[in-house]
Design a protein around this motif. Structure first.
Motif, mmCIF file in Angstrom:
data_model
loop_
_atom_site.group_PDB
_atom_site.id
_atom_site.type_symbol
_atom_site.label_atom_id
_atom_site.label_comp_id
_atom_site.label_asym_id
_atom_site.label_seq_id
_atom_site.Cartn_x
_atom_site.Cartn_y
_atom_site.Cartn_z
ATOM 1 N N ALA A 111 0.837 -1.202 0.000
ATOM 2 C CA ALA A 111 0.000 0.000 0.000
ATOM 3 C C ALA A 111 0.875 1.255 0.000
ATOM 4 N N LEU A 114 2.255 1.683 -3.435
ATOM 5 C CA LEU A 114 1.259 2.053 -4.444
ATOM 6 C C LEU A 114 0.783 3.490 -4.286
ATOM 7 N N VAL A 115 0.505 3.876 -3.047
ATOM 8 C CA VAL A 115 -0.019 5.230 -2.829
ATOM 9 C C VAL A 115 0.954 6.269 -3.364
ATOM 10 N N GLN A 116 2.227 5.958 -3.284
ATOM 11 C CA GLN A 116 3.215 6.934 -3.731
ATOM 12 C C GLN A 116 3.632 6.718 -5.180
ATOM 13 N N GLY A 117 2.779 6.028 -5.921
ATOM 14 C CA GLY A 117 3.020 5.913 -7.350
ATOM 15 C C GLY A 117 3.857 4.714 -7.771
ATOM 16 N N ALA A 118 4.109 3.815 -6.814
ATOM 17 C CA ALA A 118 4.820 2.568 -7.115
ATOM 18 C C ALA A 118 6.121 2.771 -7.873
ATOM 19 N N LEU A 125 3.894 -4.328 -11.929
ATOM 20 C CA LEU A 125 2.456 -4.101 -12.049
ATOM 21 C C LEU A 125 1.986 -4.269 -13.488
ATOM 22 N N SER A 126 2.658 -3.562 -14.385
ATOM 23 C CA SER A 126 2.152 -3.553 -15.762
ATOM 24 C C SER A 126 2.550 -4.814 -16.529
ATOM 25 N N LEU A 129 1.538 -8.461 -12.908
ATOM 26 C CA LEU A 129 0.200 -8.323 -12.344
ATOM 27 C C LEU A 129 -0.846 -8.222 -13.441
ATOM 28 N N LYS A 130 -0.572 -7.389 -14.417
ATOM 29 C CA LYS A 130 -1.538 -7.239 -15.515
ATOM 30 C C LYS A 130 -1.794 -8.582 -16.202
ATOM 31 N N VAL A 133 -3.937 -10.769 -13.946
ATOM 32 C CA VAL A 133 -5.315 -10.281 -13.887
ATOM 33 C C VAL A 133 -6.037 -10.566 -15.202
ATOM 34 N N TYR A 155 -12.743 -6.352 -14.462
ATOM 35 C CA TYR A 155 -11.655 -5.628 -13.808
ATOM 36 C C TYR A 155 -12.138 -4.950 -12.525
ATOM 37 N N PHE A 159 -11.002 -5.224 -8.658
ATOM 38 C CA PHE A 159 -10.644 -4.051 -7.856
ATOM 39 C C PHE A 159 -11.462 -4.005 -6.570
ATOM 40 N N TRP A 162 -10.077 -6.416 -4.025
ATOM 41 C CA TRP A 162 -8.842 -5.885 -3.440
ATOM 42 C C TRP A 162 -9.150 -4.763 -2.457
ATOM 43 N N ALA B 28 2.167 13.003 -2.708
ATOM 44 C CA ALA B 28 2.962 12.156 -3.592
ATOM 45 C C ALA B 28 4.078 11.412 -2.869
ATOM 46 N N ARG B 108 -5.039 10.731 -1.390
ATOM 47 C CA ARG B 108 -3.739 10.124 -1.119
ATOM 48 C C ARG B 108 -3.047 10.751 0.084
ATOM 49 N N HIS B 167 -10.262 3.633 -3.363
ATOM 50 C CA HIS B 167 -9.314 2.760 -4.046
ATOM 51 C C HIS B 167 -8.850 3.358 -5.370
ATOM 52 N N ASP B 170 -6.399 6.283 -4.425
ATOM 53 C CA ASP B 170 -5.213 5.881 -3.672
ATOM 54 C C ASP B 170 -4.308 4.942 -4.461
ATOM 55 N N PHE B 171 -4.917 4.012 -5.164
ATOM 56 C CA PHE B 171 -4.122 3.014 -5.883
ATOM 57 C C PHE B 171 -4.225 3.217 -7.379
ATOM 58 N N VAL B 173 -2.194 4.147 -9.673
ATOM 59 C CA VAL B 173 -1.182 3.514 -10.550
ATOM 60 C C VAL B 173 -1.537 2.082 -10.867
ATOM 61 N N ALA B 177 -2.442 0.570 -14.393
ATOM 62 C CA ALA B 177 -1.569 -0.462 -14.945
ATOM 63 C C ALA B 177 -2.407 -1.600 -15.522
ATOM 64 N N ILE B 178 -3.570 -1.821 -14.947
ATOM 65 C CA ILE B 178 -4.406 -2.930 -15.392
ATOM 66 C C ILE B 178 -5.410 -2.509 -16.453
#
Lengths: 202, 202
Positions: A111, A114-118, A125-126, A129-130, A133, A155, A159, A162, B28, B108, B167, B170-171, B173, B177-178
């Motif tokens: 978390a 992710l919150v900070q832009g991963a 993720l891309s 994870l993608k 999913v 999708y 979400f 999650w 951020a 965020r 969500h 916050d998430f 990204v 990504a998905i």
DNA sequence: TCTTGATTTGACCATCTGGTCAAACTCACG
DNA sequence: CGTGAGTTTGACCAGATGGTCAAATCAAGA
């Protein structure tokens, strides 16, 4: 830095202690908020000693994240196209909720990221994870086509799972501030169960 | 430090610029990850000049949080016991989702704070937030008693709304990504609408 | 214009933090 | 034992960071 032979007894022990300590510290303070000294202290090592096992703070963080990503995604991985649709999904949800209870530090680790832009796991993720999913939404869509579950945006369905399950770990303080002494998961489990039974009923 | 007379034109402008910049930076990077220099640069001021308006980094953060908490809770505040239950709740959800789209930085900002244990707003949570939630769950329970909406654990119902709507901010990204190019909210709005209609139907 | 308070800044400081290094110590094994 | 690789540490460093301060500049009312 130890050579890349088979790890010694001491290496195993210390690496494990470092990762355990790092999980505590990173999940509670984020990458930037965590200090190497703090991790070292919590692992029972001196800072230079810690840096003997990992070359940098970033390396510890990366090792943690990539080591835990698999664990984190395992429940979704196990979603089985051959099983009973409603049971498969509800069982996935129960496992996610269980992880929120038993692995809250891992949840908050992701978390925070992710919150900070991963910035450090954008790739995973891309890609990974993608891909995962996409594979599983295909199964969900198939079940919808067969009329086994209600037709929904697959999708967003994922979400929602999650969001609902991880909320209890990620925003634990808030949940507890409102529930007081009550065990969050005692009420959460029947709630999400009911929610998805109603939502998915064809 | 300006005296506590009526703020001058310049004071208003600079304070606003600082808070706007701080919102960008804190949301951020989190509190620890943000630097005063960064905020000052983004506000178009020198660091000493910024510290002329706020005594410390912490003071900026506190001012931001307490200033935005009201905004953040306004939609829940507006939940009206006199309105139509289903419409009131769905309208609350739509507003929360809209805020996720239009005020993602604010979302965020709070998410960052909460994930790390809310060290700076713990009080507001267990006092103001708890009081507000208790007030509104009373309304929800009333509606359940009258058979207007399905009987559910009211706290968890609210948690689910927060989780689902926030969500997307916050998430962000991960969602992007998905979903790729698809607009997250295009699918999210009908999804949550359907979800709560099914869930709340008596 | 002059004065006074508001505003701005360059220079500076103490502390924290990630990271280095050479020297010392420990362990396993021949 | 002895020895070489593995392990640990105290001392240290450079850069970042939050914050201070006196001096300079600006703005607006008398």
């Amino acid at each position: 830095m130890p050579k890349d032979r088979a790890p010694t007894r001491i290496q195993k022990k210390n690496r494990a202690a470092i990762l355990e300590a790092a999980l505590n510290v990173f999940s509670a303070h984020g990458f930037r908020g965590a200090t190497v000294d703090q991790i070292a202290a919590e692992a029972g090592l001196s800072k230079p000693n810690l840096l003997y096992y990992f070359p940098s703070k970033e390396a510890i963080h990366t090792a943690l994240l990539s080591g835990l990503l698999e664990t984190w995604l395992a429940p979704l991985h196990d979603l089985d196209a051959g099983g009973d649709p409603m049971e498969e999904i509800l069982s996935y949800i129960r496992r996610k909720l269980q992880m929120s209870r038993e692995l809250p530090r891992e949840s908050r680790l992701f978390a925070n990221e992710l919150v900070q832009g991963a910035p450090r796991i954008h790739d995973a993720l891309s890609k990974d994870l993608k891909a995962l999913v996409d594979e599983k939404t295909t199964i969900l869509t198939g079940w919808m086509d067969q009329g086994k579950i209600a037709r929904l945006h697959p999708y967003h369905l994922i979400f929602s799972i999650w969001a609902l399950t991880q909320h209890y770990a990620d925003f634990d303080v808030q949940v507890r501030a409102i529930l007081g002494d009550e065990d969050p998961f005692k009420g959460a489990e029947p709630f999400v169960d009911t929610l998805y039974r109603k939502l998915l009923a064809p």
